[in-house]
Design a protein around this motif. Structure first.
Motif, PDB file in Angstrom:
ATOM      1  N   GLY A 556     -38.899 -69.758 -64.853  1.00  0.00           N
ATOM      2  CA  GLY A 556     -39.930 -69.500 -63.868  1.00  0.00           C
ATOM      3  C   GLY A 556     -39.881 -68.075 -63.358  1.00  0.00           C
ATOM      4  O   GLY A 556     -39.058 -67.258 -63.770  1.00  0.00           O
ATOM      5  N   GLU A 557     -40.792 -67.776 -62.426  1.00  0.00           N
ATOM      6  CA  GLU A 557     -40.900 -66.422 -61.871  1.00  0.00           C
ATOM      7  C   GLU A 557     -40.011 -66.310 -60.644  1.00  0.00           C
ATOM      8  O   GLU A 557     -40.402 -66.605 -59.528  1.00  0.00           O
ATOM      9  CB  GLU A 557     -42.361 -66.116 -61.524  1.00  0.00           C
ATOM     10  CG  GLU A 557     -43.263 -66.006 -62.737  1.00  0.00           C
ATOM     11  CD  GLU A 557     -42.788 -64.923 -63.698  1.00  0.00           C
ATOM     12  OE1 GLU A 557     -42.365 -63.841 -63.217  1.00  0.00           O
ATOM     13  OE2 GLU A 557     -42.823 -65.154 -64.917  1.00  0.00           O
ATOM     14  N   GLY A 558     -38.800 -65.870 -60.839  1.00  0.00           N
ATOM     15  CA  GLY A 558     -37.842 -65.674 -59.758  1.00  0.00           C
ATOM     16  C   GLY A 558     -36.738 -64.767 -60.239  1.00  0.00           C
ATOM     17  O   GLY A 558     -36.744 -64.286 -61.381  1.00  0.00           O
ATOM     18  N   ARG A 559     -35.766 -64.535 -59.377  1.00  0.00           N
ATOM     19  CA  ARG A 559     -34.630 -63.699 -59.749  1.00  0.00           C
ATOM     20  C   ARG A 559     -33.354 -64.391 -59.318  1.00  0.00           C
ATOM     21  O   ARG A 559     -33.327 -65.152 -58.351  1.00  0.00           O
ATOM     22  CB  ARG A 559     -34.707 -62.306 -59.099  1.00  0.00           C
ATOM     23  CG  ARG A 559     -35.923 -61.515 -59.527  1.00  0.00           C
ATOM     24  CD  ARG A 559     -35.875 -60.095 -58.977  1.00  0.00           C
ATOM     25  NE  ARG A 559     -34.867 -59.275 -59.628  1.00  0.00           N
ATOM     26  CZ  ARG A 559     -35.025 -58.703 -60.812  1.00  0.00           C
ATOM     27  NH1 ARG A 559     -36.148 -58.878 -61.509  1.00  0.00           N
ATOM     28  NH2 ARG A 559     -34.067 -57.956 -61.337  1.00  0.00           N
ATOM     29  N   ALA A 560     -32.299 -64.126 -60.060  1.00  0.00           N
ATOM     30  CA  ALA A 560     -30.996 -64.707 -59.723  1.00  0.00           C
ATOM     31  C   ALA A 560     -29.921 -63.670 -59.997  1.00  0.00           C
ATOM     32  O   ALA A 560     -30.047 -62.836 -60.905  1.00  0.00           O
ATOM     33  CB  ALA A 560     -30.736 -65.970 -60.549  1.00  0.00           C
ATOM     34  N   GLU A 561     -28.862 -63.729 -59.189  1.00  0.00           N
ATOM     35  CA  GLU A 561     -27.757 -62.787 -59.331  1.00  0.00           C
ATOM     36  C   GLU A 561     -26.452 -63.557 -59.339  1.00  0.00           C
ATOM     37  O   GLU A 561     -26.221 -64.434 -58.498  1.00  0.00           O
ATOM     38  CB  GLU A 561     -27.771 -61.780 -58.185  1.00  0.00           C
ATOM     39  CG  GLU A 561     -26.701 -60.713 -58.293  1.00  0.00           C
ATOM     40  CD  GLU A 561     -26.819 -59.671 -57.191  1.00  0.00           C
ATOM     41  OE1 GLU A 561     -25.815 -58.992 -56.910  1.00  0.00           O
ATOM     42  OE2 GLU A 561     -27.919 -59.551 -56.613  1.00  0.00           O
ATOM     43  N   ARG A 562     -25.605 -63.248 -60.299  1.00  0.00           N
ATOM     44  CA  ARG A 562     -24.320 -63.939 -60.429  1.00  0.00           C
ATOM     45  C   ARG A 562     -23.262 -62.955 -60.902  1.00  0.00           C
ATOM     46  O   ARG A 562     -23.570 -61.946 -61.544  1.00  0.00           O
ATOM     47  CB  ARG A 562     -24.423 -65.092 -61.446  1.00  0.00           C
ATOM     48  CG  ARG A 562     -25.189 -66.299 -60.973  1.00  0.00           C
ATOM     49  CD  ARG A 562     -24.447 -67.042 -59.856  1.00  0.00           C
ATOM     50  NE  ARG A 562     -25.152 -68.245 -59.447  1.00  0.00           N
ATOM     51  CZ  ARG A 562     -26.099 -68.288 -58.529  1.00  0.00           C
ATOM     52  NH1 ARG A 562     -26.496 -67.160 -57.928  1.00  0.00           N
ATOM     53  NH2 ARG A 562     -26.669 -69.423 -58.192  1.00  0.00           N
ATOM     54  N   LEU A 582     -24.549 -59.813 -62.644  1.00  0.00           N
ATOM     55  CA  LEU A 582     -25.658 -59.930 -63.588  1.00  0.00           C
ATOM     56  C   LEU A 582     -26.910 -60.325 -62.823  1.00  0.00           C
ATOM     57  O   LEU A 582     -26.897 -61.287 -62.037  1.00  0.00           O
ATOM     58  CB  LEU A 582     -25.330 -60.989 -64.646  1.00  0.00           C
ATOM     59  CG  LEU A 582     -26.154 -60.968 -65.936  1.00  0.00           C
ATOM     60  CD1 LEU A 582     -25.923 -59.677 -66.692  1.00  0.00           C
ATOM     61  CD2 LEU A 582     -25.772 -62.161 -66.804  1.00  0.00           C
ATOM     62  N   VAL A 583     -27.981 -59.570 -63.020  1.00  0.00           N
ATOM     63  CA  VAL A 583     -29.252 -59.851 -62.364  1.00  0.00           C
ATOM     64  C   VAL A 583     -30.263 -60.246 -63.435  1.00  0.00           C
ATOM     65  O   VAL A 583     -30.514 -59.481 -64.379  1.00  0.00           O
ATOM     66  CB  VAL A 583     -29.763 -58.628 -61.577  1.00  0.00           C
ATOM     67  CG1 VAL A 583     -31.094 -58.965 -60.899  1.00  0.00           C
ATOM     68  CG2 VAL A 583     -28.729 -58.169 -60.560  1.00  0.00           C
ATOM     69  N   LEU A 584     -30.830 -61.435 -63.280  1.00  0.00           N
ATOM     70  CA  LEU A 584     -31.805 -61.946 -64.244  1.00  0.00           C
ATOM     71  C   LEU A 584     -33.149 -62.117 -63.553  1.00  0.00           C
ATOM     72  O   LEU A 584     -33.241 -62.697 -62.465  1.00  0.00           O
ATOM     73  CB  LEU A 584     -31.376 -63.294 -64.820  1.00  0.00           C
ATOM     74  CG  LEU A 584     -30.143 -63.329 -65.720  1.00  0.00           C
ATOM     75  CD1 LEU A 584     -28.896 -63.604 -64.888  1.00  0.00           C
ATOM     76  CD2 LEU A 584     -30.291 -64.398 -66.790  1.00  0.00           C
TER      77      LEU A 584
END
Length: 596
Positions: A556-562, A582-584
C-alpha cells in the motif's frame, strides 16, 4: 503400445487391442483402412494379429463397428478421429546419456503451455528459449498437457488419445527433441497428465473396453473405471502410460491433474501404484522421477510416505498448494469474491501459509464450500518442499473472465512483493510463463472444436461460472483465433521496461534462493511472519524471517522504518538505508541477510 515384436515374422508388426467384452476385432491397415485383417483373442481380454504395416497407418474395428484409433496410439497425424500411426520410440536419437536429473527438494518450476509460449506454438519453439529459462534460474519445466486433443489450439485438458503427442506441437519426435535439449542445458522436464477424465469429442475408449463407470461421477461425467469390473485393464492402461512418459520420453516427472476425481475404492489406491512405479524407475535408472498431484482435499496423506503395511500416505512426491496462491492473491489484490473470501477476511491467512502450513484450511471451516475442510500438516513427516506453491498458474489466470495476470491489476512493486514472498517461502516455487517479466499479454481460455453445439455450451458455461463467482469482465470467445493470439507471449517485451526490471528481480530472487542457507534449510514451521500497520495505518508492513534472511515489504501507499537486520541483498521500489535503518516506501520490498 503397438510396435515391433521380435516374435512376429520379419518386417511385420504385432498389433494388440484390449477389448475384453468383444466378440470380434479387426485390424484395418492403411490411411483408408482398405486392408482388413481379423484379429485373434489372446490372454486377459486382448486381441492380436501380426501383419505387414504398409504405410504405417492403422485402426481397429470392434464387433463390426466403425474404425477407431488405437487406444494406445503414439501418433495421430490426421487428428484424433483419424487412423493411428506407428512410432518407434527406441529410434529417438537421444544425447542425454549423462543426465542425472533434478530432485524435487531444491527445485524451482516453470509452467508453460507449448501452444502459446512462442508464436510458433511448437516444441521446437520452446527449445529456442531454453537458454532464457537457464538464465532465469529455474531448474524444472512443467509442460501443460500434450496428449492429442481435438483441433489445433487448446489447453490440453480435453485430451482423448492419452499416449499420442499432439501433432500440431511437433508430435512424438518434437517432444523428444525438447526433452533432450532441456537435459543438455541442465533442465528437468515434467508433463501435466490427465487421468480423471477424457475430452467430450474424439473419445473412443468405450468402444473397445470398460474404461468408464457409472458407479462414480465427476464434473465431466462418468468416472474412469479404476475399481469396477474390468478395471484391471484400465489401471494397466494408466500405469503403462506413466511408464511411456518416464522411460520412452525420458521425462523427469508428471503433474497429475485433479487426483481427487480419481475415484478408487480398492485397498491399494491407483496413486500408490503410480508412486511405486515412479520410484522403481528412479531406482533402476538413478534419475529422480517426480509425481506431483493436484488435489482439492488439502490432505497431507497425498504426499505422506507409504508404509510396508499399507498405512500412511500414497507416497507421491509432491502436491500443489493452492491455498498459498489464494492467500497471496487476496493480500496483494484485495479481492474477496468466491474462494478468496476466507483468505481476505482472516488477517492470519498469509502468515499461516507462509510459515506454518501450506493449507490455510487444515480442518477449518471453508465458507466457499460450506463445510470444514482439510487436515493439518506435520512438517516432520511432510516437509515444506513437497508442496508446490505459486503466485500465478494456468488455472488462476486462465479461469478469470479476461485471463488477466496478477500484474495487470496491481502496481509493479506489489507484484515484486508477491514474487519475493513466493521465492523465499519454504515451498517448491512454481512460476507461470511470462510471470518473470510481468508479461502484458493475458492468458485466456481457448478451444478449437468443430462442433457448434459444444463451442456454444462452453461459452455459456464459462459466462455462467463467472457470474456465480462474482467475477466481472468481458469473456473472450474461446473459439476465436484472436483469443489464442492474445494469449501468446511477446518475447520482445523482455528488453523493454517495466518488463526488464521485473525479469532482473526474479533472476535475483532465484539466485538468492539457491545461495542462502536460510532459504534452503529453514523448515516449515520455523519461520516467522508478522503483519502490522505502516505509516498512517493505510498501508501494511509485512516482515518474514527465515533463518538469517528477512523480507520486509510495505503493502500500500505508506512508509515504514526498521533497523537493518543484516545487509540489503536485493530491493525493489523505494528502499533507502540511513544510519543502520531501512526506510521503505509504498509497495516496496527488501531482502535482508548475510551473503553466502
Amino acid at each position: 503400445m503397438t510396435d515391433a515384436d521380435t516374435t512376429a515374422p520379419e518386417g511385420s508388426r504385432t498389433y494388440r487391442l484390449w477389448a475384453p467384452d468383444a466378440s470380434s476385432a479387426e485390424l484395418r491397415l492403411g490411411a483408408d483402412g482398405a486392408s482388413r485383417v481379423p484379429m485373434e483373442p489372446a490372454e486377459d481380454g486382448w486381441w492380436q494379429v501380426s501383419a505387414q504395416p504398409g504405410d504405417g497407418r492403422y485402426s481397429f474395428c470392434v464387433d463390426g463397428g466403425s474404425a477407431i484409433p488405437d487406444p494406445r496410439s503414439l501418433r495421430q497425424p490426421d487428428g484424433v478421429h483419424g487412423p493411428s500411426a506407428l512410432v518407434d520410440t527406441a529410434a529417438f536419437p537421444w544425447t542425454d546419456q549423462g543426465w542425472q536429473g533434478v530432485p524435487l527438494q531444491g527445485a524451482s518450476v516453470y509452467e508453460l503451455h507449448v501452444g502459446t509460449f512462442t508464436p510458433e506454438g511448437t516444441f521446437d519453439g520452446v527449445v529456442e528459449h531454453l537458454d532464457h529459462l537457464v538464465d532465469l534460474g529455474v531448474s524444472v519445466i512443467e509442460l501443460m498437457p500434450v496428449a492429442a486433443f481435438p483441433g489445433r489450439h487448446g489447453w490440453g485438458y480435453d485430451g482423448v488419445c492419452l499416449y499420442a503427442v499432439h501433432e500440431p506441437y511437433g508430435g512424438p519426435k518434437g517432444l523428444a527433441r525438447l526433452v533432450d535439449a532441456a537435459h543438455a542445458r541442465g533442465l528437468a522436464v515434467w508433463l501435466d497428465v490427465v487421468y480423471n477424465h477424457l475430452g467430450p469429442v474424439g473419445n473412443y475408449l468405450s468402444q473397445s473396453g470398460p474404461y468408464f463407470t457409472d458407479r462414480h461421477h465427476t464434473p465431466w461425467g462418468e468416472a474412469v473405471n479404476l475399481d469396477g469390473p474390468g478395471s484391471d485393464g484400465v489401471r494397466a492402461f494408466v500405469l503403462d502410460n506413466v511408464r511411456l512418459w518416464l522411460e520412452d520420453y525420458h521425462l523427469d516427472g508428471l503433474r497429475l491433474d485433479a487426483v481427487h476425481a480419481l475415484h478408487d475404492e480398492r485397498a491399494t489406491h491407483l496413486l500408490e501404484e503410480l508412486a511405486v512405479l515412479a520410484d522403481e524407475i528412479s531406482e533402476r535408472t538413478g534419475i529422480p522421477r517426480t509425481l506431483v498431484a493436484e488435489s482439492d482435499r488439502n490432505d497431507p496423506a497425498t504426499v505422506a510416505p507409504r508404509s510396508p503395511g499399507g498405512a500412511g500416505g500414497t507416497g507421491l512426491h509432491g502436491q500443489w498448494a493452492d491455498d498459498v496462491h489464494h492467500a497471496l492473491h487476496a493480500a496483494l489484490t484485495g479481492e474477496s469474491q468466491a474462494y478468496y473470501g476466507d483468505f481476505a477476511r482472516d488477517p492470519d491467512s498469509l502468515p499461516k501459509v507462509l510459515s506454518r502450513s501450506p493449507f490455510f484450511h487444515d480442518g477449518t471451516f471453508s465458507t466457499f464450500r460450506g463445510r470444514t475442510h482439510g487436515r493439518p500438516v506435520e512438517p516432520q513427516v511432510t516437509p515444506g518442499w513437497r508442496f508446490v506453491a505459486s503466485l500465478q498458474t494456468h488455472d488462476q489466470i486462465g479461469n478469470r473472465a479476461a485471463g488477466d495476470r496478477i500484474g495487470h491489476a496491481i502496481p509493479p512493486g506489489r507484484h515484486a512483493i508477491g514474487a519475493a514472498l513466493l521465492l523465499t517461502s519454504p515451498y517448491t516455487p512454481m512460476l507461470f510463463m511470462g510471470e518473470e517479466y510481468a508479461a502484458s499479454t493475458p492468458w485466456q481460455y481457448f478451444t478449437d472444436h468443430a462442433e457448434d453445439w459444444l463451442a456454444q455450451a462452453i461459452r455459456e458455461g464459462r459466462e455462467r461460472e463467472f457470474s456465480e463467482h462474482g467475477w466481472a469482465g468481458d469473456v473472450p470467445d474461446p473459439q476465436d483465433r484472436g483469443t489464442v493470439t492474445a494469449s501468446t507471449l511477446d518475447w520482445e517485451e523482455l528488453g523493454r521496461e517495466p518488463h526488464a526490471r521485473m525479469l532482473d528481480w526474479y533472476r535475483t530472487l532465484l539466485r538468492l534462493r539457491r545461495e542462502l542457507p536460510g532459504l534452503r534449510e529453514t523448515p516449515l514451521g520455523q519461520g516467522e511472519v508478522c503483519r502490522e500497520p505502516a505509516g498512517d495505518g493505510s498501508a501494511e508492513l509485512l516482515t518474514v524471517r527465515r533463518g538469517e534472511v528477512t523480507v520486509l515489504a510495505v503493502l500500500g501507499e505508506g512508509r515504514a522504518e526498521r533497523e537493518v537486520p543484516g545487509q540489503v541483498l536485493a530491493a525493489f521500489g523505494d528502499v533507502e538505508e540511513h544510519a543502520g535503518r531501512l526506510v521503505l516506501g509504498g509497495d516496496s520490498v527488501a531482502v535482508v541477510g548475510e551473503p553466502s
